[in-house]
Motif scaffolding. Structure first.
Motif, PDB file in Angstrom:
ATOM      1  N   VAL A  66       0.865  -1.163  -0.316  1.00  0.00           N
ATOM      2  CA  VAL A  66      -0.120   0.001  -0.177  1.00  0.00           C
ATOM      3  C   VAL A  66       0.929   1.305  -0.194  1.00  0.00           C
ATOM      4  O   VAL A  66       1.919   1.185   0.564  1.00  0.00           O
ATOM      5  CB  VAL A  66      -0.804   0.095   1.079  1.00  0.00           C
ATOM      6  N   PRO A  67       0.637   2.186  -0.924  1.00  0.00           N
ATOM      7  CA  PRO A  67       1.520   3.416  -0.977  1.00  0.00           C
ATOM      8  C   PRO A  67       1.506   4.193   0.471  1.00  0.00           C
ATOM      9  O   PRO A  67       0.526   4.064   1.296  1.00  0.00           O
ATOM     10  CB  PRO A  67       0.631   4.227  -1.772  1.00  0.00           C
ATOM     11  N   ALA A  68       2.681   4.798   0.539  1.00  0.00           N
ATOM     12  CA  ALA A  68       2.938   5.661   1.902  1.00  0.00           C
ATOM     13  C   ALA A  68       1.718   6.272   2.233  1.00  0.00           C
ATOM     14  O   ALA A  68       1.454   6.658   3.311  1.00  0.00           O
ATOM     15  CB  ALA A  68       4.137   6.203   2.270  1.00  0.00           C
ATOM     16  N   THR A  69       1.414   7.281   1.430  1.00  0.00           N
ATOM     17  CA  THR A  69       0.414   8.097   1.521  1.00  0.00           C
ATOM     18  C   THR A  69      -1.107   7.447   2.004  1.00  0.00           C
ATOM     19  O   THR A  69      -1.708   8.300   2.899  1.00  0.00           O
ATOM     20  CB  THR A  69      -0.163   9.281   0.184  1.00  0.00           C
ATOM     21  N   ALA A  70      -1.394   6.365   1.394  1.00  0.00           N
ATOM     22  CA  ALA A  70      -2.606   5.845   1.944  1.00  0.00           C
ATOM     23  C   ALA A  70      -2.282   5.311   3.295  1.00  0.00           C
ATOM     24  O   ALA A  70      -3.570   5.241   4.304  1.00  0.00           O
ATOM     25  CB  ALA A  70      -2.967   4.678   0.965  1.00  0.00           C
ATOM     26  N   ILE A  71      -1.194   4.793   3.715  1.00  0.00           N
ATOM     27  CA  ILE A  71      -0.835   4.391   5.248  1.00  0.00           C
ATOM     28  C   ILE A  71      -1.088   5.605   5.928  1.00  0.00           C
ATOM     29  O   ILE A  71      -1.781   5.603   7.185  1.00  0.00           O
ATOM     30  CB  ILE A  71       0.213   3.564   5.274  1.00  0.00           C
ATOM     31  N   ASP A  72      -0.321   6.746   5.664  1.00  0.00           N
ATOM     32  CA  ASP A  72      -0.510   7.732   6.564  1.00  0.00           C
ATOM     33  C   ASP A  72      -2.131   8.413   6.627  1.00  0.00           C
ATOM     34  O   ASP A  72      -2.193   8.482   7.794  1.00  0.00           O
ATOM     35  CB  ASP A  72       0.030   8.989   5.676  1.00  0.00           C
ATOM     36  N   ARG A  73      -2.813   8.376   5.394  1.00  0.00           N
ATOM     37  CA  ARG A  73      -4.221   8.710   5.707  1.00  0.00           C
ATOM     38  C   ARG A  73      -4.930   7.870   6.680  1.00  0.00           C
ATOM     39  O   ARG A  73      -5.998   8.273   7.333  1.00  0.00           O
ATOM     40  CB  ARG A  73      -4.911   8.806   4.438  1.00  0.00           C
ATOM     41  N   ALA A  74      -4.702   6.369   6.451  1.00  0.00           N
ATOM     42  CA  ALA A  74      -5.091   5.379   7.477  1.00  0.00           C
ATOM     43  C   ALA A  74      -4.909   5.593   8.872  1.00  0.00           C
ATOM     44  O   ALA A  74      -5.842   5.523   9.789  1.00  0.00           O
ATOM     45  CB  ALA A  74      -4.745   4.028   6.712  1.00  0.00           C
ATOM     46  N   GLY A  75      -3.526   5.763   9.075  1.00  0.00           N
ATOM     47  CA  GLY A  75      -3.240   6.256  10.238  1.00  0.00           C
ATOM     48  C   GLY A  75      -4.001   7.406  11.035  1.00  0.00           C
ATOM     49  O   GLY A  75      -4.128   7.446  12.110  1.00  0.00           O
ATOM     50  N   LYS A  76      -4.188   8.469  10.208  1.00  0.00           N
ATOM     51  CA  LYS A  76      -4.571   9.740  10.729  1.00  0.00           C
ATOM     52  C   LYS A  76      -6.035   9.490  11.225  1.00  0.00           C
ATOM     53  O   LYS A  76      -6.612   9.737  12.239  1.00  0.00           O
ATOM     54  CB  LYS A  76      -4.490  10.999   9.735  1.00  0.00           C
ATOM     55  N   THR A  77      -6.728   8.660  10.327  1.00  0.00           N
ATOM     56  CA  THR A  77      -8.021   8.320  10.460  1.00  0.00           C
ATOM     57  C   THR A  77      -8.255   7.515  11.774  1.00  0.00           C
ATOM     58  O   THR A  77      -9.101   7.768  12.415  1.00  0.00           O
ATOM     59  CB  THR A  77      -8.608   7.413   9.119  1.00  0.00           C
ATOM     60  N   ALA A  78      -7.405   6.269  11.526  1.00  0.00           N
ATOM     61  CA  ALA A  78      -7.574   5.490  13.241  1.00  0.00           C
ATOM     62  C   ALA A  78      -7.271   6.242  14.186  1.00  0.00           C
ATOM     63  O   ALA A  78      -8.110   6.024  15.358  1.00  0.00           O
ATOM     64  CB  ALA A  78      -6.673   4.418  12.845  1.00  0.00           C
ATOM     65  N   LEU A  79      -6.357   7.339  14.232  1.00  0.00           N
ATOM     66  CA  LEU A  79      -6.092   8.247  15.338  1.00  0.00           C
ATOM     67  C   LEU A  79      -7.480   9.120  15.819  1.00  0.00           C
ATOM     68  O   LEU A  79      -7.742   9.073  16.846  1.00  0.00           O
ATOM     69  CB  LEU A  79      -4.984   9.033  15.089  1.00  0.00           C
ATOM     70  N   ALA A  80      -7.909   9.495  14.505  1.00  0.00           N
ATOM     71  CA  ALA A  80      -9.072  10.358  14.956  1.00  0.00           C
ATOM     72  C   ALA A  80     -10.255   9.307  15.239  1.00  0.00           C
ATOM     73  O   ALA A  80     -10.968  10.044  16.251  1.00  0.00           O
ATOM     74  CB  ALA A  80      -9.667  11.179  13.535  1.00  0.00           C
ATOM     75  N   ASP A  81     -10.525   8.291  14.923  1.00  0.00           N
ATOM     76  CA  ASP A  81     -11.646   7.466  15.350  1.00  0.00           C
ATOM     77  C   ASP A  81     -11.283   7.023  17.011  1.00  0.00           C
ATOM     78  O   ASP A  81     -12.173   7.249  17.647  1.00  0.00           O
ATOM     79  CB  ASP A  81     -11.463   5.905  14.746  1.00  0.00           C
ATOM     80  N   PHE A  82     -10.023   6.955  17.314  1.00  0.00           N
ATOM     81  CA  PHE A  82      -9.664   6.693  18.666  1.00  0.00           C
ATOM     82  C   PHE A  82     -10.053   7.739  19.422  1.00  0.00           C
ATOM     83  O   PHE A  82     -10.705   7.579  20.680  1.00  0.00           O
ATOM     84  CB  PHE A  82      -8.337   6.360  19.014  1.00  0.00           C
ATOM     85  N   GLN A  83      -9.415   8.931  19.255  1.00  0.00           N
ATOM     86  CA  GLN A  83      -9.495  10.257  19.970  1.00  0.00           C
ATOM     87  C   GLN A  83     -10.820  10.769  20.020  1.00  0.00           C
ATOM     88  O   GLN A  83     -11.401  11.293  21.118  1.00  0.00           O
ATOM     89  CB  GLN A  83      -8.511  11.243  19.554  1.00  0.00           C
ATOM     90  N   VAL A  84     -11.597  11.163  18.797  1.00  0.00           N
ATOM     91  CA  VAL A  84     -12.779  11.780  18.703  1.00  0.00           C
ATOM     92  C   VAL A  84     -13.803  11.121  18.672  1.00  0.00           C
ATOM     93  O   VAL A  84     -15.163  11.386  18.919  1.00  0.00           O
ATOM     94  CB  VAL A  84     -12.524  13.068  17.832  1.00  0.00           C
ATOM     95  N   GLY A  85     -13.762   9.921  17.634  1.00  0.00           N
ATOM     96  CA  GLY A  85     -14.991   9.112  17.225  1.00  0.00           C
ATOM     97  C   GLY A  85     -15.145   8.952  15.717  1.00  0.00           C
ATOM     98  O   GLY A  85     -14.431   9.702  14.894  1.00  0.00           O
ATOM     99  N   ARG A  86     -16.270   8.309  15.511  1.00  0.00           N
ATOM    100  CA  ARG A  86     -16.384   8.200  14.136  1.00  0.00           C
ATOM    101  C   ARG A  86     -16.470   8.872  12.992  1.00  0.00           C
ATOM    102  O   ARG A  86     -16.049   9.094  11.856  1.00  0.00           O
ATOM    103  CB  ARG A  86     -17.432   6.959  13.890  1.00  0.00           C
ATOM    104  N   SER A  87     -17.355   9.801  13.557  1.00  0.00           N
ATOM    105  CA  SER A  87     -17.614  11.015  12.659  1.00  0.00           C
ATOM    106  C   SER A  87     -16.479  11.931  12.165  1.00  0.00           C
ATOM    107  O   SER A  87     -16.209  12.356  10.968  1.00  0.00           O
ATOM    108  CB  SER A  87     -19.063  11.907  13.200  1.00  0.00           C
ATOM    109  N   MET A  88     -15.492  12.144  13.151  1.00  0.00           N
ATOM    110  CA  MET A  88     -14.201  12.849  12.857  1.00  0.00           C
ATOM    111  C   MET A  88     -13.424  12.115  12.158  1.00  0.00           C
ATOM    112  O   MET A  88     -12.634  12.466  11.065  1.00  0.00           O
ATOM    113  CB  MET A  88     -13.543  13.195  14.091  1.00  0.00           C
ATOM    114  N   ALA A  89     -13.395  10.502  12.273  1.00  0.00           N
ATOM    115  CA  ALA A  89     -12.692   9.604  11.534  1.00  0.00           C
ATOM    116  C   ALA A  89     -13.103   9.773   9.916  1.00  0.00           C
ATOM    117  O   ALA A  89     -12.276   9.807   8.971  1.00  0.00           O
ATOM    118  CB  ALA A  89     -12.786   8.133  11.882  1.00  0.00           C
TER     119      ALA A  89
END
Length: 126
Positions: A66-89
């Motif tokens: 998987v391209p690094a940019t996709a992994i980066d976006r996935a990581g930011k999304t997972a972090l947002a899901d953990f910290q703030v919730g699904r709508s922010m993810a």
């Protein structure tokens, strides 16, 4: 009677290159470390961070090249899901974390809420 957590938990599933990657919920230890990173108490390299927030999906993404940019976006999304919730993810996934795009997607207060804010501010003016 309480339902089992697994019956309540909606896993984060991210589509990349036609494949669905399921991001497991953060363990307690991972959650503590994530909070330490966000709070500035802990530093770590990119790979360690992605492994922490993406769990086993990180290794799966690496195997699938998987391209690094996709992994980066996935990581930011997972972090947002953990910290703030699904709508922010969901917003993070769509915007990639671009602050201007996030601001444009953020819910706008309705007209009545804006008016009441203006009235409250006007009443405080001497």
């Amino acid at each position: 009677m309480f339902n089992d957590f697994n019956d309540l938990y909606d896993p984060l599933v991210l589509p990349i290159n036609g494949k669905q990657y399921t991001i497991p919920p953060a363990s307690f230890e991972a959650g503590v470390r994530i909070n330490g990173i966000v709070g500035g108490a802990e530093k770590m390299g990119d790979e360690e961070f992605y492994r922490l927030v993406l769990g086993s999906a990180f290794d799966e993404m690496r195997i699938d090249d998987v391209p690094a940019t996709a992994i980066d976006r996935a990581g930011k999304t997972a972090l947002a899901d953990f910290q703030v919730g699904r709508s922010m993810a969901e917003i993070m996934w769509k915007t990639g974390g671009d602050p201007k795009a996030i601001q444009e997607m953020a819910p706008k207060p309705n007209r009545a809420a804006r008016r009441s804010k203006g009235t409250a501010a006007a009443s405080k003016t001497p």
